[in-house]
Design an enzyme around this catalytic site. Sequence first.
Site, PDB file in Angstrom:
ATOM      1  N   MET A  30      11.918  -0.655   1.983  1.00  0.00           N
ATOM      2  CA  MET A  30      12.788  -1.358   1.042  1.00  0.00           C
ATOM      3  C   MET A  30      13.928  -0.429   0.592  1.00  0.00           C
ATOM      4  O   MET A  30      14.616  -0.713  -0.394  1.00  0.00           O
ATOM      5  CB  MET A  30      11.992  -1.850  -0.167  1.00  0.00           C
ATOM      6  CG  MET A  30      10.910  -2.851   0.246  1.00  0.00           C
ATOM      7  SD  MET A  30      10.436  -3.998  -1.047  1.00  0.00           S
ATOM      8  CE  MET A  30       9.792  -2.881  -2.276  1.00  0.00           C
ATOM      9  N   LEU A  33      15.352   5.772  -0.063  1.00  0.00           N
ATOM     10  CA  LEU A  33      14.408   6.578   0.717  1.00  0.00           C
ATOM     11  C   LEU A  33      14.102   7.923   0.071  1.00  0.00           C
ATOM     12  O   LEU A  33      14.929   8.497  -0.642  1.00  0.00           O
ATOM     13  CB  LEU A  33      14.985   6.802   2.122  1.00  0.00           C
ATOM     14  CG  LEU A  33      15.335   5.524   2.882  1.00  0.00           C
ATOM     15  CD1 LEU A  33      15.942   5.866   4.250  1.00  0.00           C
ATOM     16  CD2 LEU A  33      14.121   4.626   3.057  1.00  0.00           C
ATOM     17  N   HIS A  34      12.896   8.407   0.356  1.00  0.00           N
ATOM     18  CA  HIS A  34      12.451   9.732  -0.092  1.00  0.00           C
ATOM     19  C   HIS A  34      11.687  10.377   1.050  1.00  0.00           C
ATOM     20  O   HIS A  34      11.582   9.787   2.145  1.00  0.00           O
ATOM     21  CB  HIS A  34      11.611   9.604  -1.365  1.00  0.00           C
ATOM     22  CG  HIS A  34      10.514   8.581  -1.258  1.00  0.00           C
ATOM     23  ND1 HIS A  34       9.440   8.728  -0.413  1.00  0.00           N
ATOM     24  CD2 HIS A  34      10.348   7.368  -1.862  1.00  0.00           C
ATOM     25  CE1 HIS A  34       8.642   7.689  -0.517  1.00  0.00           C
ATOM     26  NE2 HIS A  34       9.175   6.831  -1.388  1.00  0.00           N
ATOM     27  N   GLY A  36       8.618  10.675   1.660  1.00  0.00           N
ATOM     28  CA  GLY A  36       7.507   9.872   2.180  1.00  0.00           C
ATOM     29  C   GLY A  36       7.999   8.986   3.317  1.00  0.00           C
ATOM     30  O   GLY A  36       7.410   8.942   4.403  1.00  0.00           O
ATOM     31  N   HIS A  37       9.111   8.275   3.062  1.00  0.00           N
ATOM     32  CA  HIS A  37       9.705   7.463   4.124  1.00  0.00           C
ATOM     33  C   HIS A  37      10.084   8.335   5.325  1.00  0.00           C
ATOM     34  O   HIS A  37       9.904   7.931   6.482  1.00  0.00           O
ATOM     35  CB  HIS A  37      10.978   6.772   3.625  1.00  0.00           C
ATOM     36  CG  HIS A  37      10.788   5.792   2.518  1.00  0.00           C
ATOM     37  ND1 HIS A  37      11.266   6.005   1.248  1.00  0.00           N
ATOM     38  CD2 HIS A  37      10.178   4.572   2.487  1.00  0.00           C
ATOM     39  CE1 HIS A  37      10.974   4.957   0.494  1.00  0.00           C
ATOM     40  NE2 HIS A  37      10.305   4.074   1.219  1.00  0.00           N
ATOM     41  N   SER A 185       7.557   7.895  -4.509  1.00  0.00           N
ATOM     42  CA  SER A 185       7.769   6.447  -4.579  1.00  0.00           C
ATOM     43  C   SER A 185       9.202   6.190  -5.025  1.00  0.00           C
ATOM     44  O   SER A 185       9.736   6.922  -5.864  1.00  0.00           O
ATOM     45  CB  SER A 185       6.807   5.840  -5.609  1.00  0.00           C
ATOM     46  OG  SER A 185       7.211   4.528  -5.935  1.00  0.00           O
TER      47      SER A 185
END
Length: 281
Positions: A30, A33-34, A36-37, A185
């Site tokens: 979605m 981005l961070h 984790g993505h 997140s």
Amino acid sequence: MQIINHPDEMSRWSDATRARGERIALVPTMGFLHDGHMALMREGRARAGALVASIFVNPTQFGPGEDLARYPRDFERDAGMLKTVPVNVIFTPDASAMYSADAETWVEATQVTRGLCGAFRPGHFRGVTTVVAKLFNIVKPHLAIFGEKDFQQLRAIQRMVSDLNFDLEIVSVPIVRERDGLAMSSRNAYLSPEERERALALSLALRAARDRYRCAPCSGEELVAVATRVLNQTPGVEIEYVEAVDARTLAPASSIHSPILLAIAARVGKTRLIDNTVLSP
Ligand code: AMP
């Protein structure tokens, strides 16, 4: 790196890529981005010749009163990050191109979405599985990559792929955390500095339960009790649920001899946060 907005154009690109014999990996997101993505992107890059990242804030997975309108968005920044991977395509459709006004078909994994977040977010997972099924049909990937951060989502998608004979592989990636333990997140952007401090209680609670389990495998109830105690020590953390379930089925954990998913959802201020850990004997 190509940016594609329309599902038809995305499909044509995928047909041509498949015709050349290239494998396609899809990472649905979605946006905002961070790291984790980015771990998911790197996994996709390593596993396929063609990598597609989708950025779509899917309206059907947000309930009334949830944060659809204020969900953080920054396409330019996301595109800059994706260029470094690099991804071949960013697929970023409009909601109107994804859902016709008269759409009436849903895809739903019924059992695995009953408890945990499913109990608190009615319709959420139905929206997720529906949009992911649509993305699979549009992008036609050979594999798709999901994070264990959203563990119940991962299980719902695995269930859907198996039940509906989707011809692709689902790959999962462990949770990526900040240095202090907070699970990354997009919604962490909502937290004030003080809330950000309180949010650490989730990962601390999981760590305490993990330490307890490492001493000797114990029941789900005991893990829940340990985690709940830590969460209750932090004022301003409002528990939605702390649950220990069978990591495979997400049904109530029945045996201490099979892997247990310990999952937490809690509100810090107005922000709903989730985190989890899997404990294996
Ligand atoms: P979202 O943009 O929040 O829908 O997430 C897109 C994908 O990234 C999902 O498969 C998530 O599970 C995954 N993801 C989000 N945060 C993390 C994280 N901290 N570690 C690993 N995967 C993550």
